[in-house]
Design a protein around this motif. Structure first.
Motif, PDB file in Angstrom:
ATOM      1  N   SER A  56       8.446  49.624  68.700  1.00 56.52           N
ATOM      2  CA  SER A  56       9.752  49.519  68.043  1.00 56.52           C
ATOM      3  C   SER A  56       9.802  50.567  66.938  1.00 56.52           C
ATOM      4  N   PRO A  57      10.935  50.687  66.221  1.00 54.74           N
ATOM      5  CA  PRO A  57      11.014  51.697  65.146  1.00 54.74           C
ATOM      6  C   PRO A  57       9.832  51.587  64.197  1.00 54.74           C
ATOM      7  N   LYS A  58       9.381  52.749  63.735  1.00 50.65           N
ATOM      8  CA  LYS A  58       8.151  52.791  62.953  1.00 50.65           C
ATOM      9  C   LYS A  58       8.330  52.289  61.535  1.00 50.65           C
ATOM     10  N   GLU A  59       9.569  52.223  60.990  1.00 49.67           N
ATOM     11  CA  GLU A  59       9.797  51.810  59.609  1.00 49.67           C
ATOM     12  C   GLU A  59      10.366  50.396  59.555  1.00 49.67           C
ATOM     13  N   ILE A  60       9.905  49.614  58.536  1.00 49.37           N
ATOM     14  CA  ILE A  60      10.474  48.297  58.256  1.00 49.37           C
ATOM     15  C   ILE A  60      10.724  48.209  56.764  1.00 49.37           C
ATOM     16  N   SER A  61      11.605  47.281  56.354  1.00 51.20           N
ATOM     17  CA  SER A  61      11.980  47.130  54.941  1.00 51.20           C
ATOM     18  C   SER A  61      11.737  45.710  54.482  1.00 51.20           C
ATOM     19  N   CYS A  62      11.612  45.565  53.139  1.00 47.82           N
ATOM     20  CA  CYS A  62      11.466  44.251  52.518  1.00 47.82           C
ATOM     21  C   CYS A  62      12.847  43.817  52.042  1.00 47.82           C
ATOM     22  N   VAL A  63      13.328  42.702  52.601  1.00 52.79           N
ATOM     23  CA  VAL A  63      14.670  42.210  52.287  1.00 52.79           C
ATOM     24  C   VAL A  63      14.545  40.817  51.687  1.00 52.79           C
ATOM     25  N   ASN A  64      15.052  40.647  50.441  1.00 55.95           N
ATOM     26  CA  ASN A  64      15.008  39.355  49.739  1.00 55.95           C
ATOM     27  C   ASN A  64      13.586  38.795  49.668  1.00 55.95           C
ATOM     28  N   GLY A  65      12.638  39.703  49.389  1.00 58.21           N
ATOM     29  CA  GLY A  65      11.251  39.274  49.209  1.00 58.21           C
ATOM     30  C   GLY A  65      10.500  39.040  50.504  1.00 58.21           C
ATOM     31  N   GLU A  66      11.081  39.360  51.665  1.00 61.06           N
ATOM     32  CA  GLU A  66      10.429  39.152  52.952  1.00 61.06           C
ATOM     33  C   GLU A  66      10.524  40.431  53.778  1.00 61.06           C
ATOM     34  N   TRP A  67       9.430  40.718  54.523  1.00 56.83           N
ATOM     35  CA  TRP A  67       9.384  41.931  55.345  1.00 56.83           C
ATOM     36  C   TRP A  67       9.965  41.665  56.724  1.00 56.83           C
ATOM     37  N   GLU A  68      10.609  42.715  57.254  1.00 56.53           N
ATOM     38  CA  GLU A  68      11.060  42.650  58.639  1.00 56.53           C
ATOM     39  C   GLU A  68       9.851  42.627  59.564  1.00 56.53           C
TER      40      GLU A  68
END
Length: 736
Positions: free
Chosen positions: A716-728
C-alpha cells in the motif's frame, strides 16, 4: 428516820461504784483482743476507761506500742511494732567460713556455724554462736593450720624443706648426699589436709638396675642386678624390633633406670613423602612388615639404582625398605664420543641435569647429528642426539640430467670427495664445473649439477628435435595452455634467453555456484541472485589449474534476531545470520520464559521467539518508565500483588494527564491516568523500516514513510499519518 435515810444513801453509792468498776479494761481482755506474744504484759494491770498505757516488747525484741481503754475495750493508738533485735555481723575467722543454721538474718535467735578451710582445724570448744538479747554469745572460733609429723631421714638422704614444722600444702623434696647413690622411694612428699604425709620417707642406696619387663621382648643372659653403666642385652619377638640398639643402667635425676628404655615395637618402615612424588597407597608415613609401596617419580627424577621412574618396594623384617624410596634427579654423564671437538670432559663437559642443554661442535669431517646445535639430557640419562656427531657424507645424487660419471656407479662420498661427470643433451655442468665435490652440508656442489642451456618453461615443457638445436617446440601442463593459439608453440633459445615469449596461462573451468547470477570469465567474480547473500570471497582464484577452495556460496540469510522485552540474546550482535543459524535468549532477573529459548533462521525468517514475563501475581517495572513517565520506586524490578506506586507523566507524554497512581492487580498495572503522547511511536513492520517525514513542535513524528529490501515490495502507499493521536494502518513488505 434519819438512820433509814443514811442507809439508803450508802447503798445507792455502793451500787454506783460497782457499775463504774464493771467498765475497766483487764489484762484478760487485752490477750483476747490482740496477739501479745511479742509484748511484755508483765506490768499490765486493770485500767480505767479513758486511760492510755505504754507496752514495751518482750525480751529479744525492740519496739513500743500505746493502747487506750474505752468502755471496757482496748484500742491501739500508735507505736512501733515489735521486731527481733539485730546482733550485727557475727565476725569472720581467719582461714574459716560460717553460715546461718537458724533464721535468715543476724537477729535475735539466729545461729551461725563456723567451719575451717581445707588444711585447717578448729581449736575452739564450740563452733556455734547464737544471737542473744545482749549480742552474740561465745567467742569467734579459731582455725589453725594442720601440721604434719617431723620427718626423720637417714644420714644419706638430703631433706629440702621445712621438715619439722610443716603445715598443709608444704612440700618436702629428697636427694641423695652422694652422686653414686639413688633414692629408693618418692623424690618429694607433701603435707595433706589430714596432717599426714603423702608418702614415706625414702632411703638412698647404691645405683642398681634390675631386669625389666619388656613387652614383646626378652633379656638375654641370667644376670638379675646391674650396676651403673652396665649394658642390657635384649631381643624382641617375631615381627618386632628393638627401639634402640642397647640400653645402659644410668642415674637420671634421683633414680636408677635404663636409658634409653628397652622397648620393642612392631616392625615398621617409615616414609618421608617428597613433594611431586606419587605414592600408592597415598597419605601414609608408616608401613608394616611385608607391606608394599608403589612409587612414581616426578618428571626429571628416577631411581638412581634401577634408572626407572616407577618402582615397588617392600617393608622388610628389619624395619627397612627393600630399596630406597627416594627419587634422585636424572643426570647424564659426560658423553664418551671422540668425535666431539672438545673431549676433555673433566674440564669442559661436566655431568648434566635433566633437560639441561650443552652446546658443542664436532671435529673435522663430522657434524652434529640431525643438524643439532646443542645436546640435551634426556629422561633415560643419555644425551640426545645420540650419537652427538655423525660423519659428513654425500649420497649419490638423484639427478637424471647427469649422463656419465668417472665410476660405473656413483656411490656415497665423504667430505671433499670428487667425482667427474657429464650432462645430457641440452644441459651442461652448472657454472661449467669439471667435477662434483662433497661439501660440509652433505650435498654435491655445484647444485644442481646440470643446468639447461636456456631457462625452463614455467607450467610447460620443451621438445627439441636434437640436443644442440636452438629452436624447440613447447606445450603446457594440464589446466594450462600456450599463450598462442593451439596447443603447441615454437620458441628459440639464444644466450640463455627464450625468444617468442613462450608462456603458459591458467586454464580453469568456471564452476557452477548455486543461486548465483553469473561467474565472470575474466576475473571469476561471483554475483548472487536477489534474496541471497554471498558467503566467502566474491572472487574465485585459479592456481596451477585448480580452483582454490572453499568456493563462495549464495545462501538464504536472516537479519538480527527479533527483540524480546526483558530478555537478552546470548551472542555478540551481528547483522546477518546464515540459514539454520540458532540464537538463544535468556530472561532478565525476576522474569520467567514462556516458550522455547532457541529460535532458528528458516527461509530468511526467524521462528517464533519466546516471551519473558513476571510470575503470576507479580508486576514488572511499568512500561514506559523513564521515557513516558517517572515512578516513585525507581530501584525495584518487580512488585507484589496490591502494591501501589505514584507516577508523573513526562513531556510530551502528558497529553491526557500529568500523573496518577497505579496498583498491581493480577500481574497487570491498573493506572488512573495513561501517559499518552500527542502521537505514539509509529508502528513497525516486518522486513521493513520506518523513516520520519514530518514532526510537530515537540519533535513527535506525525508522518512516516516505509521502505522494503530489494526482494520485497510494499502492499500500500508508503506514507501514513498520525490522526487524533492514532496512526493509520501501515503497509506490509511482501516478497516479490
Amino acid at each position: 428516820m434519819q438512820l433509814i435515810t443514811l442507809c439508803f444513801v450508802f447503798v445507792l453509792s455502793l451500787c454506783t461504784f460497782n457499775v463504774v468498776k464493771c467498765q475497766d479494761c483487764s489484762r484478760e481482755n487485752f490477750i483476747s483482743q490482740f496477739s501479745a506474744e511479742k509484748l511484755d504484759l508483765s506490768k499490765l494491770e486493770n485500767t480505767d476507761s479513758g486511760k492510755t498505757v505504754r507496752l514495751s516488747c518482750t525480751v529479744g525484741y525492740v519496739g513500743l506500742s500505746r493502747y487506750t481503754c474505752k468502755n471496757g475495750e482496748w484500742k491501739k493508738q500508735s507505736g512501733r511494732p515489735c521486731e527481733r533485735k539485730s546482733c550485727g555481723h557475727p565476725g569472720d575467722t581467719p582461714n574459716g567460713d560460717f553460715h546461718l543454721t537458724f533464721s535468715d538474718d543476724f537477729v535475735f535467735g539466729a545461729q551461725v556455724e563456723y567451719q575451717c578451710k581445707t588444711g585447717y582445724q578448729m581449736v575452739s570448744r564450740t563452733k556455734h554462736r547464737t544471737c542473744m538479747e545482749q549480742g552474740w554469745d561465745n567467742a569467734i572460733p579459731i582455725c589453725e593450720a594442720v601440721k604434719c609429723p617431723v620427718i626423720q631421714a637417714n644420714k644419706y638422704v638430703l631433706v629440702i624443706g621445712d621438715s619439722e614444722d610443716a603445715t598443709f600444702g608444704n612440700v618436702i623434696q629428697f636427694e641423695c648426699q652422694s652422686n653414686q647413690m639413688v633414692l629408693k622411694g618418692p623424690t618429694e612428699i607433701d603435707c595433706n589436709d589430714r596432717g599426714e604425709w603423702s608418702g614415706t620417707v625414702p632411703t638412698c642406696e647404691e645405683i642398681k638396675c634390675y631386669v625389666p619387663n619388656i613387652v614383646h621382648g626378652f633379656v638375654t643372659g641370667s644376670q638379675e642386678e646391674f650396676k651403673e653403666n652396665d649394658i642390657l642385652r635384649y631381643g624382641c619377638s617375631k615381627n618386632y624390633t628393638p627401639v634402640s640398639r642397647s640400653s645402659r643402667c644410668t642415674k637420671i635425676g634421683n633414680k636408677a633406670t635404663w636409658s634409653p628404655p628397652p622397648e620393642c615395637e612392631e616392625v615398621k618402615c617409615r616414609l618421608l613423602q617428597k613433594e611431586g612424588t606419587r605414592y600408592k597407597p597415598s597419605g601414609r608415613s608408616v608401613f608394616y612388615l611385608d607391606e608394599r609401596l608403589e612409587i612414581k617419580c616426578p618428571k626429571g627424577f628416577w631411581d638412581l639404582i634401577s634408572k626407572a621412574v616407577e618402582k615397588e618396594v617392600t617393608c622388610n623384617d628389619d624395619g627397612k625398605w627393600s630399596s630406597s624410596t627416594d627419587c634422585e634427579q636424572i643426570t647424564c654423564a659426560p658423553p664418551d664420543d671422540t668425535h666431539v671437538k672438545y673431549g676433555n670432559w673433566d674440564r669442559r663437559w661436566r655431568t648434566g641435569r635433566f633437560e639441561e642443554k650443552k652446546y658443542y661442535q664436532c671435529i673435522f669431517g663430522y657434524k652434529p647429528t640431525n643438524g643439532a646445535t646443542f645436546a640435551k639430557c634426556t629422561n633415560d640419562g643419555t644425551w640426545t642426539p645420540n650419537p652427538l656427531c655423525q660423519e659428513i657424507t654425500c649420497a649419490a645424487p638423484h639427478d637424471n640430467l647427469v649422463s656419465h660419471t668417472s665410476l660405473t656407479r656413483w656411490r656415497t662420498g665423504k667430505l671433499n670427495d670428487q667425482n667427474d661427470y657429464q650432462c645430457k643433451h641440452g644441459y651442461k655442468p652448472t657454472k661449467d664445473a669439471t667435477f662434483a665435490k662433497c661439501t660440509v652440508d652433505g650435498t654435491w656442489t655445484p647444485n644442481p649439477l646440470c643446468e639447461e642451456l636456456c631457462p625452463p618453461l614455467t607450467n610447460g615443457f620443451i621438445v627439441r628435435e636434437n640436443a644442440s638445436s636452438s629452436t624447440f617446440y613447447y606445450s603446457c601442463n594440464e589446466n594450462f595452455k600456450p599463450s598462442t593459439r593451439g596447443w603447441w608453440g615454437m620458441a628459440t633459445c639464444k644466450d640463455k634467453k627464450l625468444s617468442g615469449d613462450p608462456t603458459c596461462t591458467i586454464n580453469c573451468q568456471i564452476p557452477d555456484i548455486p543461486n548465483s547470477k553469473a561467474v565472470s570469465q575474466n576475473n571469476m567474480k561471483v554475483t548472487c541472485k536477489d534474496g541471497y547473500t554471498l558467503v566467502g570471497t566474491n572472487t574465485i582464484k585459479c592456481t596451477n589449474g585448480e580452483l582454490e577452495t572453499p568456493l563462495p556460496e549464495c545462501k538464504f540469510t536472516c537479519g538480527p534476531p527479533p527483540k524480546v522485552d526483558n530478555a537478552i540474546v546470548k551472542i555478540p550482535y551481528q547483522k546477518i545470520f546464515m540459514e539454520e543459524s540458532r540464537v538463544n535468549y535468556e530472561c532478565r532477573n525476576a522474569f520467567v520464559m514462556d516458550g522455547s529459548h532457541e529460535i532458528t533462521c528458516i527461509n530468511r525468517i526467524w521462528t517464533t521467539p519466546p516471551t519473558c514475563k513476571l510470575p503470576d501475581n507479580y508486576c514488572g517495572t511499568p512500561a514506559g518508565t523513564g521515557k513516558k513517565m517517572q515512578i516513585s520506586d525507581q530501584g525495584e524490578k518487580r512488585y507484589k500483588e496490591g502494591h501501589e506506586i505514584f507516577y508523573k507523566c513526562l513531556h510530551p507524554h502528558n497529553y491526557k494527564g500529568s500523573g496518577g497512581k497505579a496498583i498491581c492487580l493480577n500481574g497487570q498495572w491498573n493506572k488512573t491516568v495513561e501517559c499518552i503522547a500527542s502521537c505514539p511511536d509509529p508502528p513497525t513492520i516486518e522486513n521493513g523500516e520506518a523513516k520520519t517525514e514530518s514532526e510537530d513542535k515537540d519533535g513527535i513524528a506525525t508522518v512516516v514513510s516505509y521502505t522494503c529490501p530489494t526482494s520485497y515490495t510494499l502492499t500500500s502507499p508508503k506514507e501514513i499519518s498520525c490522526v487524533n493521536g492514532e496512526w493509520e494502518s501501515p503497509p506490509e513488505c511482501k516478497r516479490k
